[in-house]
Write an enzyme that holds these catalytic residues in place. Sequence first.
Site, PDB file in Angstrom:
ATOM      1  N   CYS A  53      -8.124 -11.424  17.772  1.00 24.26           N
ATOM      2  CA  CYS A  53      -8.279 -11.846  19.164  1.00 24.26           C
ATOM      3  C   CYS A  53      -7.518 -13.155  19.410  1.00 24.26           C
ATOM      4  O   CYS A  53      -7.142 -13.840  18.477  1.00 24.26           O
ATOM      5  CB  CYS A  53      -9.747 -12.106  19.464  1.00 24.26           C
ATOM      6  SG  CYS A  53     -10.853 -10.874  18.809  1.00 24.26           S
TER       7      CYS A  53
ATOM      8  N   ARG B 156      -0.494 -10.388  19.243  1.00 21.11           N
ATOM      9  CA  ARG B 156      -1.486 -10.205  18.180  1.00 21.11           C
ATOM     10  C   ARG B 156      -2.295  -8.933  18.366  1.00 21.11           C
ATOM     11  O   ARG B 156      -3.034  -8.536  17.472  1.00 21.11           O
ATOM     12  CB  ARG B 156      -2.449 -11.410  18.161  1.00 21.11           C
ATOM     13  CG  ARG B 156      -1.764 -12.709  17.825  1.00 21.11           C
ATOM     14  CD  ARG B 156      -2.584 -13.887  18.302  1.00 21.11           C
ATOM     15  NE  ARG B 156      -3.868 -13.954  17.622  1.00 21.11           N
ATOM     16  CZ  ARG B 156      -4.082 -14.642  16.525  1.00 21.11           C
ATOM     17  NH1 ARG B 156      -3.118 -15.333  15.980  1.00 21.11           N
ATOM     18  NH2 ARG B 156      -5.269 -14.669  15.972  1.00 21.11           N
TER      19      ARG B 156
ATOM     20  N   TRP C  88      -9.872  -8.188  20.479  1.00 18.26           N
ATOM     21  CA  TRP C  88      -9.628  -7.011  19.644  1.00 18.26           C
ATOM     22  C   TRP C  88     -11.014  -6.590  19.173  1.00 18.26           C
ATOM     23  O   TRP C  88     -11.665  -7.302  18.404  1.00 18.26           O
ATOM     24  CB  TRP C  88      -8.717  -7.403  18.475  1.00 18.26           C
ATOM     25  CG  TRP C  88      -8.646  -6.419  17.366  1.00 18.26           C
ATOM     26  CD1 TRP C  88      -9.385  -6.412  16.219  1.00 18.26           C
ATOM     27  CD2 TRP C  88      -7.768  -5.288  17.274  1.00 18.26           C
ATOM     28  NE1 TRP C  88      -9.021  -5.353  15.434  1.00 18.26           N
ATOM     29  CE2 TRP C  88      -8.029  -4.648  16.046  1.00 18.26           C
ATOM     30  CE3 TRP C  88      -6.782  -4.761  18.119  1.00 18.26           C
ATOM     31  CZ2 TRP C  88      -7.343  -3.509  15.647  1.00 18.26           C
ATOM     32  CZ3 TRP C  88      -6.108  -3.627  17.695  1.00 18.26           C
ATOM     33  CH2 TRP C  88      -6.389  -3.015  16.481  1.00 18.26           C
TER      34      TRP C  88
ATOM     35  N   ASN D  85     -13.407 -15.772  17.998  1.00 17.70           N
ATOM     36  CA  ASN D  85     -12.651 -14.913  17.084  1.00 17.70           C
ATOM     37  C   ASN D  85     -13.414 -14.865  15.771  1.00 17.70           C
ATOM     38  O   ASN D  85     -13.902 -15.894  15.310  1.00 17.70           O
ATOM     39  CB  ASN D  85     -11.267 -15.510  16.789  1.00 17.70           C
ATOM     40  CG  ASN D  85     -10.326 -15.383  17.960  1.00 17.70           C
ATOM     41  OD1 ASN D  85     -10.664 -14.794  18.973  1.00 17.70           O
ATOM     42  ND2 ASN D  85      -9.143 -15.952  17.811  1.00 17.70           N
ATOM     43  N   GLY D  86     -13.463 -13.696  15.152  1.00 16.11           N
ATOM     44  CA  GLY D  86     -14.137 -13.590  13.854  1.00 16.11           C
ATOM     45  C   GLY D  86     -15.351 -12.700  13.957  1.00 16.11           C
ATOM     46  O   GLY D  86     -15.487 -11.903  14.893  1.00 16.11           O
TER      47      GLY D  86
ATOM     48  N   GLU E 189       2.590   6.056  -2.277  1.00 12.12           N
ATOM     49  CA  GLU E 189       2.621   5.077  -1.192  1.00 12.12           C
ATOM     50  C   GLU E 189       3.879   4.201  -1.296  1.00 12.12           C
ATOM     51  O   GLU E 189       4.525   3.899  -0.282  1.00 12.12           O
ATOM     52  CB  GLU E 189       1.341   4.227  -1.230  1.00 12.12           C
ATOM     53  CG  GLU E 189       1.270   3.085  -0.245  1.00 12.12           C
ATOM     54  CD  GLU E 189       1.443   3.494   1.227  1.00 12.12           C
ATOM     55  OE1 GLU E 189       1.452   4.695   1.543  1.00 12.12           O
ATOM     56  OE2 GLU E 189       1.602   2.570   2.045  1.00 12.12           O
TER      57      GLU E 189
ATOM     58  N   LYS F  29       6.701   3.892   1.626  1.00 13.78           N
ATOM     59  CA  LYS F  29       7.098   2.602   2.219  1.00 13.78           C
ATOM     60  C   LYS F  29       8.604   2.435   2.127  1.00 13.78           C
ATOM     61  O   LYS F  29       9.249   2.031   3.083  1.00 13.78           O
ATOM     62  CB  LYS F  29       6.432   1.416   1.495  1.00 13.78           C
ATOM     63  CG  LYS F  29       4.992   1.131   1.796  1.00 13.78           C
ATOM     64  CD  LYS F  29       4.710   0.524   3.136  1.00 13.78           C
ATOM     65  CE  LYS F  29       4.345   1.574   4.137  1.00 13.78           C
ATOM     66  NZ  LYS F  29       3.005   2.022   4.205  1.00 13.78           N
TER      67      LYS F  29
ATOM     68  N   GLU G   5      10.491   4.908   4.524  1.00 14.18           N
ATOM     69  CA  GLU G   5      10.326   4.745   5.976  1.00 14.18           C
ATOM     70  C   GLU G   5      10.982   3.485   6.526  1.00 14.18           C
ATOM     71  O   GLU G   5      11.380   3.467   7.681  1.00 14.18           O
ATOM     72  CB  GLU G   5       8.856   4.816   6.391  1.00 14.18           C
ATOM     73  CG  GLU G   5       8.021   3.636   5.994  1.00 14.18           C
ATOM     74  CD  GLU G   5       6.601   3.708   6.512  1.00 14.18           C
ATOM     75  OE1 GLU G   5       6.388   4.194   7.631  1.00 14.18           O
ATOM     76  OE2 GLU G   5       5.697   3.265   5.786  1.00 14.18           O
TER      77      GLU G   5
ATOM     78  N   HIS H  47       8.760  18.928 -15.553  1.00 18.66           N
ATOM     79  CA  HIS H  47       8.784  20.275 -14.967  1.00 18.66           C
ATOM     80  C   HIS H  47       9.856  20.398 -13.885  1.00 18.66           C
ATOM     81  O   HIS H  47       9.833  21.336 -13.101  1.00 18.66           O
ATOM     82  CB  HIS H  47       7.406  20.620 -14.406  1.00 18.66           C
ATOM     83  CG  HIS H  47       6.353  20.600 -15.467  1.00 18.66           C
ATOM     84  ND1 HIS H  47       6.309  21.539 -16.477  1.00 18.66           N
ATOM     85  CD2 HIS H  47       5.343  19.736 -15.718  1.00 18.66           C
ATOM     86  CE1 HIS H  47       5.300  21.249 -17.299  1.00 18.66           C
ATOM     87  NE2 HIS H  47       4.706  20.155 -16.851  1.00 18.66           N
TER      88      HIS H  47
ATOM     89  N   LYS I  31       3.549   3.661  15.741  1.00 15.74           N
ATOM     90  CA  LYS I  31       2.326   3.147  15.102  1.00 15.74           C
ATOM     91  C   LYS I  31       1.172   4.146  15.226  1.00 15.74           C
ATOM     92  O   LYS I  31       0.323   4.219  14.360  1.00 15.74           O
ATOM     93  CB  LYS I  31       1.965   1.805  15.745  1.00 15.74           C
ATOM     94  CG  LYS I  31       0.891   1.042  15.040  1.00 15.74           C
ATOM     95  CD  LYS I  31       1.389   0.444  13.734  1.00 15.74           C
ATOM     96  CE  LYS I  31       0.295  -0.122  12.873  1.00 15.74           C
ATOM     97  NZ  LYS I  31       0.654  -0.158  11.453  1.00 15.74           N
TER      98      LYS I  31
HETATM   99  C1  F6R Z   1       3.240   4.631   6.977  1.00 16.14           C
HETATM  100  C2  F6R Z   1       2.362   4.867   8.085  1.00 16.14           C
HETATM  101  C3  F6R Z   1       2.080   6.263   8.458  1.00 16.14           C
HETATM  102  C4  F6R Z   1       0.629   6.406   8.875  1.00 16.14           C
HETATM  103  C5  F6R Z   1       0.363   7.813   9.409  1.00 16.14           C
HETATM  104  C6  F6R Z   1      -1.081   8.013   9.735  1.00 16.14           C
HETATM  105  O1  F6R Z   1       3.446   3.264   6.774  1.00 16.14           O
HETATM  106  O2  F6R Z   1       1.889   3.955   8.690  1.00 16.14           O
HETATM  107  O3  F6R Z   1       2.376   7.139   7.420  1.00 16.14           O
HETATM  108  O4  F6R Z   1      -0.180   6.146   7.770  1.00 16.14           O
HETATM  109  O5  F6R Z   1       1.138   8.028  10.565  1.00 16.14           O
HETATM  110  O6  F6R Z   1      -1.514   7.064  10.641  1.00 16.14           O
HETATM  111  P1  F6R Z   1      -3.058   6.781  10.841  1.00 16.14           P
HETATM  112  O7  F6R Z   1      -3.546   6.064   9.639  1.00 16.14           O
HETATM  113  O8  F6R Z   1      -3.130   5.973  12.084  1.00 16.14           O
HETATM  114  O9  F6R Z   1      -3.708   8.120  10.969  1.00 16.14           O
END
Ligand code: F6R
Length: 611
Positions: A2, A27, A74, A100-101, A484, A488, A491, A507, A606
């Site tokens: 927030c 933020r 938030w 905030n918090g 993972e 990362k 992407e 394999h 996102k």
């Molecule tokens: C990778 C990433 C995506 C999300 C995926 C699912 O860095 O952020 O692979 O993990 O789109 O998103 P959520 O977690 O919002 O369901």
Amino acid sequence: MCGIVGYVGSDKALPILIEGMRQLEYRGYDSAGVAVAEGGSLTVVRRAGELTKLEQALDGNGMEGTLGIGHTRWATHGPPTDGNAHPHRDCTGNIAVVHNGIIENHEALRAALQAEGHELSSETDTEVVAHLLEGAVAQRPRPLLDAVIEVIAMLEGAFGLVCIHAEQPDSIIAVRKDSPIIVGVPDGSGIVASGIPALLPHTRDVIPLDNRQVAEIKAGSVSLFDFDGEPAEPRVVHVEWDISAAEKGGYEDFMLKEIFEQPEAVRNAMRGRVDLSGRILLDEVSWDADVLNDITKIVVVACGTSYHSGMAAKHAIEHYTRIPVELDLASEFRYRDPVLDDRSLVIGIAQSGETADTLAAVRFAKDMGAKVVAVTNVVGSSITRDADAVLFTHCGPEIGVAATKTFLGQLVALNLFALYLAQERGAMAEEKVAETIAAMHELPAQIEEVLALHDDIQRAAKSLSDVSDVLFIGRGVGMAVAMEGALKLKEISYIHAEGYAAGELKHGAIALIEEGVPVVAVMTGPSLYEKMMANVQEVRARGADTILIAPRGDERAKALATELFEIPLTKPLLTPILDTIPLQLLAYYAAKERGLSPDKPRNLAKSVTVE
Ligand code: F6R
């Protein structure tokens, strides 16, 4: 997180508050509000949604007051509604508070206040503070500063607080406990905020409160005190950054900032969920013992990075509880004709809470009679409405598209949930649960140690910048980390990467290995260490460059590593929480080396709200 802004001076407060809130918008927030004092009373306007909604509501309102506070919220306790937006007021309507918090003991305080006859109108933890101040101010009556010092002694948790009293219109009281508060006193005015960007249009000389400090801000002056009311010396800092650098807290990108926020993210994900003896209290999953004991199987559904936290969670849940766990990509789940009934528990993981496939999977599971727990970072998101219970990760907003701190938050929440199930079903001795919790408490400091490797990781990333393929291998929970790490890298740096079960190499994928192909191996898990060693030897014998994530002080790994990142020791099932961090940094620095913008990778969003 927030945003807080407060102003006292001779100018109209409202435009200054709105401008400050705009500077803190980056933020992330889901509602906003202001309180302005005028003629001995307060006018408060709050709206769910964007700041423009608040501005529309304020249009023509004609607030002239020169003292006010504003907040972008938030949501953490209670969904993002007008009524839950800050500022919150006491019963008299004369005291307003923004926060905030998290006030951890808000439930007990709320009950005590209600027993005394206070009427609380929101679902937030913050509102209790306004009512506690009401009682403390009324006692004599006395200055808000004294009342604040009395009240903060009753609060547990983290709080950046800013409070005003309509009948004491010459001052603002601000408090910092584990949540930043910064003050400026330019040109006969006083301004306070939770982030430097809100102050920069007014001053470059700022006073960041130290932890556990209280500030009394007046037009042109500030006095600081500790929590016992003893005076303290202000420390003035001259800010050289411009606003966009200040938004990122001095980091080049949000992704890097968020990677470095992970010690705090892990602390927040645990906050209030464990008692002093190491017992887990998950009020969110307040189901009867019968319901918890009745679960015969668990299915985890998620996408992308969240799927990887689910992979690690499968190991933890099965190990701690002995309940069988299936793991599904949410996009596949409902098309495979899964077997579910009312004794099945489905865990849907989504940092955004809006992923279309995960929502559809969760709804499908509910229709089949299963119970649903959602793990998400966003209060009020769609998944919270569909689930029977919600575990929030409490990481604060994540701006970078690539999930980093929310991944660690998920791992923490899921480990706590697994331990909670084991605790409640009697599948694990209390001392064992407490021992694991003690190891979890060490994680924030251990994460700091891993983050300190950033220079070495940046150097290693240089060698990745011109390769076309990277292989990530691991076993057990290390496989989730490998997957993972590969996600990362691909992407944000657009380098092709594969996450692979190390045992599967022979394999097929081992055919890809030739001189100079980078292979990242996650080898901190003790039980599979020898097997990982053998895999690393196999790829090295074929010319691979090996980047090893290995336990600290491991001489054998050193001998086999082109690059070695040594990780502090923790419990095997917690290793993903540490091992993922070098891989996040590797991806980040590789992207930077290639001149790419890590915060906004191409073709990605996102929240993925389409199937
Ligand atoms: C990778 C990433 C995506 C999300 C995926 C699912 O860095 O952020 O692979 O993990 O789109 O998103 P959520 O977690 O919002 O369901």
